[in-house]
Motif scaffolding. Structure first.
Motif, mmCIF file in Angstrom:
data_model
loop_
_atom_site.group_PDB
_atom_site.id
_atom_site.type_symbol
_atom_site.label_atom_id
_atom_site.label_comp_id
_atom_site.label_asym_id
_atom_site.label_seq_id
_atom_site.Cartn_x
_atom_site.Cartn_y
_atom_site.Cartn_z
ATOM 1 N N ALA A 281 1.274 -1.205 -0.049
ATOM 2 C CA ALA A 281 0.158 0.089 0.010
ATOM 3 C C ALA A 281 0.640 1.392 -0.146
ATOM 4 O O ALA A 281 1.965 1.290 0.980
ATOM 5 N N ALA A 282 0.356 2.140 -0.799
ATOM 6 C CA ALA A 282 1.759 3.730 -0.875
ATOM 7 C C ALA A 282 0.569 4.512 -0.411
ATOM 8 O O ALA A 282 -0.962 4.937 -1.196
ATOM 9 N N SER A 283 1.472 5.742 0.973
ATOM 10 C CA SER A 283 0.858 6.768 0.116
ATOM 11 C C SER A 283 1.643 7.776 -0.378
ATOM 12 O O SER A 283 2.779 7.468 0.783
ATOM 13 N N GLY A 284 0.814 9.621 0.594
ATOM 14 C CA GLY A 284 1.608 10.575 -0.029
ATOM 15 C C GLY A 284 2.869 10.865 -0.926
ATOM 16 O O GLY A 284 3.137 11.457 -1.264
ATOM 17 N N GLY A 285 2.574 10.020 -2.085
ATOM 18 C CA GLY A 285 2.644 10.742 -3.625
ATOM 19 C C GLY A 285 1.123 10.366 -4.171
ATOM 20 O O GLY A 285 0.581 10.036 -3.938
ATOM 21 N N ILE A 286 1.646 10.338 -5.565
ATOM 22 C CA ILE A 286 0.673 10.617 -6.667
ATOM 23 C C ILE A 286 1.372 8.620 -7.536
ATOM 24 O O ILE A 286 1.759 8.758 -8.176
ATOM 25 N N PHE A 287 0.601 7.351 -7.282
ATOM 26 C CA PHE A 287 1.038 6.495 -7.289
ATOM 27 C C PHE A 287 1.160 6.214 -9.048
ATOM 28 O O PHE A 287 1.243 5.043 -8.958
ATOM 29 N N SER A 288 -0.169 6.394 -9.586
ATOM 30 C CA SER A 288 -0.224 6.264 -10.867
ATOM 31 C C SER A 288 1.004 6.812 -11.827
ATOM 32 O O SER A 288 0.620 6.306 -13.182
ATOM 33 N N MET A 289 1.931 7.399 -10.886
ATOM 34 C CA MET A 289 2.829 7.663 -12.041
ATOM 35 C C MET A 289 4.114 7.023 -12.010
ATOM 36 O O MET A 289 5.245 6.833 -12.266
ATOM 37 N N TYR A 290 4.512 5.907 -10.867
ATOM 38 C CA TYR A 290 5.015 5.425 -10.012
ATOM 39 C C TYR A 290 5.359 3.869 -11.211
ATOM 40 O O TYR A 290 4.068 2.928 -11.070
ATOM 41 N N GLY A 291 6.503 3.877 -11.123
ATOM 42 C CA GLY A 291 6.852 2.320 -11.574
ATOM 43 C C GLY A 291 6.748 1.487 -10.334
ATOM 44 O O GLY A 291 6.852 2.104 -8.783
ATOM 45 N N MET A 292 6.441 0.219 -10.210
ATOM 46 C CA MET A 292 6.665 -0.390 -8.998
ATOM 47 C C MET A 292 7.667 -1.884 -9.194
ATOM 48 O O MET A 292 7.453 -2.274 -10.739
ATOM 49 N N GLY A 293 8.285 -2.477 -8.737
ATOM 50 C CA GLY A 293 8.652 -3.134 -8.215
ATOM 51 C C GLY A 293 8.736 -4.114 -6.894
ATOM 52 O O GLY A 293 8.065 -3.598 -5.781
ATOM 53 N N TRP A 294 8.691 -5.676 -7.519
ATOM 54 C CA TRP A 294 8.850 -6.828 -6.057
ATOM 55 C C TRP A 294 10.676 -7.310 -5.938
ATOM 56 O O TRP A 294 10.709 -7.852 -6.769
ATOM 57 N N PHE A 295 11.429 -6.724 -4.949
ATOM 58 C CA PHE A 295 12.567 -7.626 -4.853
ATOM 59 C C PHE A 295 12.508 -8.765 -3.341
ATOM 60 O O PHE A 295 11.387 -8.670 -2.681
ATOM 61 N N ARG A 296 13.460 -9.535 -3.511
ATOM 62 C CA ARG A 296 13.190 -9.756 -2.242
ATOM 63 C C ARG A 296 14.997 -9.971 -1.900
ATOM 64 O O ARG A 296 16.205 -10.187 -2.732
ATOM 65 N N GLN A 297 15.412 -9.841 -0.130
ATOM 66 C CA GLN A 297 16.822 -10.609 -0.174
ATOM 67 C C GLN A 297 16.754 -11.507 0.816
ATOM 68 O O GLN A 297 15.953 -11.668 1.855
ATOM 69 N N ALA A 298 17.091 -12.922 0.502
ATOM 70 C CA ALA A 298 16.965 -13.745 1.263
ATOM 71 C C ALA A 298 19.011 -13.267 2.729
ATOM 72 O O ALA A 298 19.769 -12.958 2.008
ATOM 73 N N PRO A 299 18.485 -14.130 3.400
ATOM 74 C CA PRO A 299 20.298 -13.203 4.575
ATOM 75 C C PRO A 299 21.866 -13.666 4.242
ATOM 76 O O PRO A 299 21.910 -15.062 3.030
ATOM 77 N N GLY A 300 22.343 -12.722 4.262
ATOM 78 C CA GLY A 300 23.683 -12.608 3.580
ATOM 79 C C GLY A 300 23.261 -12.274 1.761
ATOM 80 O O GLY A 300 24.861 -12.928 1.306
ATOM 81 N N LYS A 301 22.677 -12.236 1.932
ATOM 82 C CA LYS A 301 22.281 -11.980 -0.244
ATOM 83 C C LYS A 301 22.027 -10.963 -0.266
ATOM 84 O O LYS A 301 21.343 -10.080 0.682
ATOM 85 N N ASP A 302 22.440 -10.159 -1.766
ATOM 86 C CA ASP A 302 22.115 -8.938 -2.510
ATOM 87 C C ASP A 302 20.707 -9.130 -2.311
ATOM 88 O O ASP A 302 20.129 -10.354 -2.743
ATOM 89 N N ARG A 303 20.033 -8.095 -2.458
ATOM 90 C CA ARG A 303 17.852 -8.144 -2.321
ATOM 91 C C ARG A 303 18.632 -7.533 -4.695
ATOM 92 O O ARG A 303 18.378 -7.459 -5.404
ATOM 93 N N ASP A 304 17.863 -9.171 -4.666
ATOM 94 C CA ASP A 304 17.220 -9.371 -6.136
ATOM 95 C C ASP A 304 16.207 -8.934 -6.487
ATOM 96 O O ASP A 304 15.066 -8.897 -5.754
ATOM 97 N N PHE A 305 15.690 -8.476 -7.697
ATOM 98 C CA PHE A 305 14.753 -8.289 -8.316
ATOM 99 C C PHE A 305 14.013 -9.517 -9.185
ATOM 100 O O PHE A 305 14.156 -10.311 -8.513
ATOM 101 N N VAL A 306 12.170 -9.081 -8.783
ATOM 102 C CA VAL A 306 11.927 -10.506 -8.643
ATOM 103 C C VAL A 306 10.734 -10.271 -9.524
ATOM 104 O O VAL A 306 10.274 -10.917 -10.440
ATOM 105 N N ALA A 307 9.876 -9.500 -9.563
ATOM 106 C CA ALA A 307 9.571 -8.418 -10.620
ATOM 107 C C ALA A 307 8.723 -7.128 -10.225
ATOM 108 O O ALA A 307 8.792 -6.064 -9.434
ATOM 109 N N ALA A 308 8.339 -6.198 -11.912
ATOM 110 C CA ALA A 308 7.919 -4.787 -12.083
ATOM 111 C C ALA A 308 7.119 -4.866 -12.817
ATOM 112 O O ALA A 308 6.679 -5.635 -13.656
ATOM 113 N N ILE A 309 6.910 -4.176 -12.477
ATOM 114 C CA ILE A 309 5.270 -3.105 -13.268
ATOM 115 C C ILE A 309 5.563 -1.558 -14.255
ATOM 116 O O ILE A 309 5.228 -0.944 -12.413
#
Length: 124
Positions: free
Chosen positions: A23-51
């Motif tokens: 859930a987003a607040s404080g901006g114009i959500f419809s203008m933003y690109g959005m993404g999901w990333f994940r981070q396992a212990p000891g690893k970098d934050r990796d890309f999962v999906a974007a829209i």
């Protein structure tokens, strides 16, 4: 300033499903690109999906194609990640990101705002 709050994480058995929401607040959500990333212990934050801002453009990492679906509702200022056929290797903290330039992008360094993350644990 944009605030992002993730929800929907939890513990699930392999083969199960979870639906993450951001859930987003404080901006114009419809203008933003959005993404999901994940981070396992000891690893970098990796890309999962974007829209992209309109929802017409989506991108996925190969390992989740056919299992995960990203979607957005600009009227409700939310982005979701439906995760099916979960595997133990999907275990990580999942983060929602927003970028002011509204395209779907796989690079974490191009995102301007982040949520606090939600834990997803898949047991074998």
């Amino acid at each position: 300033q944009v605030q992002l709050v993730e929800s929907g994480g939890g513990l699930v058995q392999a083969g199960g499903s979870l639906r993450l929401s951001c859930a987003a607040s404080g901006g114009i959500f419809s203008m933003y690109g959005m993404g999901w990333f994940r981070q396992a212990p000891g690893k970098d934050r990796d890309f999962v999906a974007a829209i992209g801002w309109s929802g017409g453009s989506t991108k996925y990492v190969d390992s989740v194609k056919g299992r995960f679906t990203i979607s957005r509702d600009n009227a409700k200022n939310t982005v979701s990640l439906q995760m099916n056929s979960l595997k133990p290797e999907d275990t990580a903290v999942y983060y929602c990101g927003a970028r002011r330039l509204g395209g779907a992008n796989i690079r974490a360094d191009l995102y301007d705002y982040w949520g606090q993350g939600t834990q997803v644990t898949v047991s074998s």
